[in-house]
Design an enzyme around this catalytic site. Sequence first.
Site: not given
Length: 306
Positions: A52, A96, A119
């Site tokens: 990422k 995460q 997200d």
Amino acid sequence: MPLILDGNRVRDQILSELKPRVEALAAGGRPPGLAVILAGHNPASEIYVRGKIKACHHLGIYSESLTLPETITTDELLAAVDQLNGRGDIDGILVQLPLPPQVDARRILLAVAPEKDVDGFHPCNVGRLATGLPGPRACTPAGILQLLMRYGIAIAGKRAVVVGRSDIVGKPVALLLLHENATVTVCHSKTPDLAAVCREADILVAAIGRAAMITGDFIRSGATVIDVGMNRLDRREDVARIFRNSPEKLAALEMRGSVLVGDVDPIAMAEKASAYTPVPGGVGPLTIAMLMANTVESAERRAGIC
Ligand code: NDP
């Protein structure tokens, strides 16, 4: 010959479209900013986070990763999220998963400001998806829609079957397909006669987490098959069975210690589908591309551009 839906190609297209938008934001004051929180040392999570951050560098998005100790408490993590919520230079916050077991992951995800939730997991954004309002969409499902649309696969009026009902893949992809006017069936571990339901699909999405579980008798001839699964095989007999003794796959196992396979039998999929996503190189590359897209959109919204 079936059409192979090439995720790397679509990812590159999406990233090249994002680049001028990032440059315009940077020229207007500051580039988009993404913060990634990683708690503890999970090797798979570390690889994902590196991917990422690398994508951010490639595009000119400002990024920082916050690595917190394995022993972090829920309150300490909440404080870290809160601090990022208040930062003007950060447009997207990604926590995460998985988090260490002592941390209340639900509270952490709820604490991310919905406008920075790149997200698309916050209930506010899930509600926006359900009601068709604009907002960040979960990255993997959004990537699947991009693949279908950019390859010109018709969705409206088609029968779509999604196997898997997780909050991060199955449910959001079902809603996205529904908004595109597919007739959608969502299946799960309690669905009777799964193969018969799957055989009704014009578009079959497998998001299960079980190596090659969807075999040829689940696939209607000519269907489009989207294989979301990413399963590592490390036993020779599994690789030999699933890949029909493929010398390349057996050599890859020898060399790397494991071989990746999706949730769909790869050989049956190539034989029966009219279009399909390979594993690797299908859905996987889109997830990071859509994270970048959500970060750029968040920055544009916050800058009053869209
Ligand atoms: P989850 O474990 O959260 O969900 C799995 C779903 O599959 C559940 O709804 C479960 O049903 C269903 N299921 C399990 N066994 C069966 C069965 N025998 N028959 C029918 N349904 C079954 O997984 P995720 O959604 O997070 O991920 C699914 C797969 O996608 C994994 O392989 C994961 O690695 C991969 N993935 C890939 C990504 C990418 O970028 N390519 C991103 C995210 C995930 P029930 O609800 O009844 O338990």
